[in-house]
Design a protein around this motif. Structure first.
Motif, PDB file in Angstrom:
ATOM      1  N   HIS A   1       4.058   7.997  -0.205  1.00 23.13           N
ATOM      2  CA  HIS A   1       3.667   7.835  -1.611  1.00 23.13           C
ATOM      3  C   HIS A   1       2.617   8.869  -1.990  1.00 23.13           C
ATOM      4  O   HIS A   1       2.023   9.520  -1.146  1.00 23.13           O
TER       5      HIS A   1
ATOM      6  N   ASP B   1      -4.533  10.609  -0.031  1.00 21.15           N
ATOM      7  CA  ASP B   1      -4.669  10.619   1.430  1.00 21.15           C
ATOM      8  C   ASP B   1      -3.322  10.687   2.150  1.00 21.15           C
ATOM      9  O   ASP B   1      -3.285  10.800   3.379  1.00 21.15           O
ATOM     10  N   HIS B   2      -2.222  10.615   1.404  1.00 20.29           N
ATOM     11  CA  HIS B   2      -0.899  10.662   2.035  1.00 20.29           C
ATOM     12  C   HIS B   2      -0.143  11.944   1.682  1.00 20.29           C
ATOM     13  O   HIS B   2       0.532  12.515   2.525  1.00 20.29           O
TER      14      HIS B   2
ATOM     15  N   ASP C   1       1.268   2.423   2.946  1.00 15.83           N
ATOM     16  CA  ASP C   1       0.232   1.442   2.587  1.00 15.83           C
ATOM     17  C   ASP C   1       0.837   0.137   2.052  1.00 15.83           C
ATOM     18  O   ASP C   1       0.163  -0.620   1.368  1.00 15.83           O
TER      19      ASP C   1
ATOM     20  N   HIS D   1      -3.423   2.799   7.327  1.00 18.37           N
ATOM     21  CA  HIS D   1      -4.841   2.544   7.641  1.00 18.37           C
ATOM     22  C   HIS D   1      -4.928   1.324   8.548  1.00 18.37           C
ATOM     23  O   HIS D   1      -4.074   0.448   8.505  1.00 18.37           O
TER      24      HIS D   1
HETATM   25 ZN   LIG Z   1      -3.665   5.261   1.854  1.00 23.04          ZN
END
Ligand SMILES: [Zn+2]
Length: 328
Positions: free
Chosen positions: A76, A80-81, A190, A233
């Motif tokens: 997505h 952070d991805h 996530d 995470h």
């Molecule tokens: Zn994330």
């Protein structure tokens, strides 16, 4: 929870045969993000890429693998991805695969100069006072500098496969979120996390009921019934169906709290975010709190437990009184 994952940053670590986990640092939030290398006939599939400006040592990381990276898959479009996708693609020479809807939103948010303005208007409409909205925009803008997504990836959809992994759509945390399922393993991005719960927020120009979407996605994951789920995470989820139930219960409780914050007096998403998350949040967390309050308010509206009103300038919510509009 008794144990916490120990993170060895930037070193691929085997979590089970054929699956390596690469943990990269983040400046905020959970402070780390996991990427995965999935073994395949023609090389590794890298899932997710960390942030773009953390100077991820891709060459050193790749040198530790016993073969090439054949492709990159993005779950997505959150910073952070997807933020490191361009650098990862350059370092590996591998094609990037990303969901069609997800890439559309990725380009709109990270590829457009006008997005901060649009999100500022939207915050104001949801009751955020102008000076606070300004702070929220600036805190959100920090991330834009870390996002170097890959332009024009190969677009994929739910139902297709990536190197034998079946793609499923799990909207909620992000509208276009995709996960990979093969055998009894889920690579969840996530969608499913522990010990934290994924943020479910409403954002402008997005699907109208992200929490409703997310609860459906939890049901889907529980039905797929994987033995283990590796997320972006925290720890691997060793009882995915059980964790889906826990997170659904968490949102049921938060929906109740959101409903009890409402009365006949119109209230904005910003106001309700104070009831749910307190008054003392720094801007970056207030931003999430407002989005999260709104996803719960909209779920209540869809479920017939609240009403959305407003004077055309500001959106407000009231409790749903039995048999009609709530009196003012
Ligand atoms: Zn994330």
């Amino acid at each position: 929870m008794a144990h916490l994952t120990e993170h060895t940053f930037a070193e691929p670590t085997e979590v089970e045969p054929g699956i390596l986990r690469l943990t990269l640092p983040l400046p905020t939030g959970p402070r780390h993000v996991h990427c995965y290398f999935l073994a395949g006939e023609d090389g590794w599939t890298l899932v997710d890429t960390g942030l773009g400006l953390m100077e991820t040592p891709w060459d050193a990381i790749l040198a530790r693998l016993d073969g090439p990276v054949a492709r990159i898959f993005v779950t997505h479009m959150h910073p952070d991805h997807v933020g490191g996708a361009e650098a990862a693609a350059e370092a590996t020479g591998a094609p990037v695969f990303q969901g069609g809807l997800d890439y559309e939103q990725c380009e709109r948010v990270w590829g457009s100069e006008r997005w901060p303005e649009r999100i500022a208007d939207w915050f104001l409409r949801n009751g955020v006072p102008a000076p606070v909205a300004e702070e929220l925009i600036q805190s959100g803008h920090v991330f834009a500098d870390f996002v170097r997504f890959a332009w024009n990836p190969s677009l994929v959809e739910a139902g297709e496969e990536v190197d034998g992994w079946r793609i499923h759509a799990t909207p909620g945390h992000a509208d276009g979120h995709l996960v990979l399922h093969r055998g009894d393993v889920l690579i969840a991005g996530d969608t499913l996390l522990t010990p934290i719960t994924p943020a479910i927020g409403l954002y402008p120009e997005s699907r109208p009921d992200p929490l409703g979407d997310y609860l459906d996605s939890l049901e889907l994951v529980a039905k797929l019934g994987p033995r283990i789920s590796y997320g972006g995470h925290g720890d691997p989820v060793t009882d995915p169906a059980g964790r889906c139930g826990e997170i659904a219960a968490h949102h049921a409780e938060r929906l109740d709290r959101t409903e009890s914050a409402l009365s006949g007096v119109p209230r904005t998403g910003y106001e309700v975010s104070h009831d749910l998350f307190g008054d003392a949040l720094p801007p970056i967390q207030r931003r999430f709190a407002v989005a999260e309050a709104l996803s719960h308010l909209e779920r209540l509206v869809v479920a017939g437990r609240a009403e959305r009103d407003g004077d055309g300038r500001v959106v407000t919510y009231t409790a749903r009184s039995p048999g009609g509009r709530a009196p003012l």
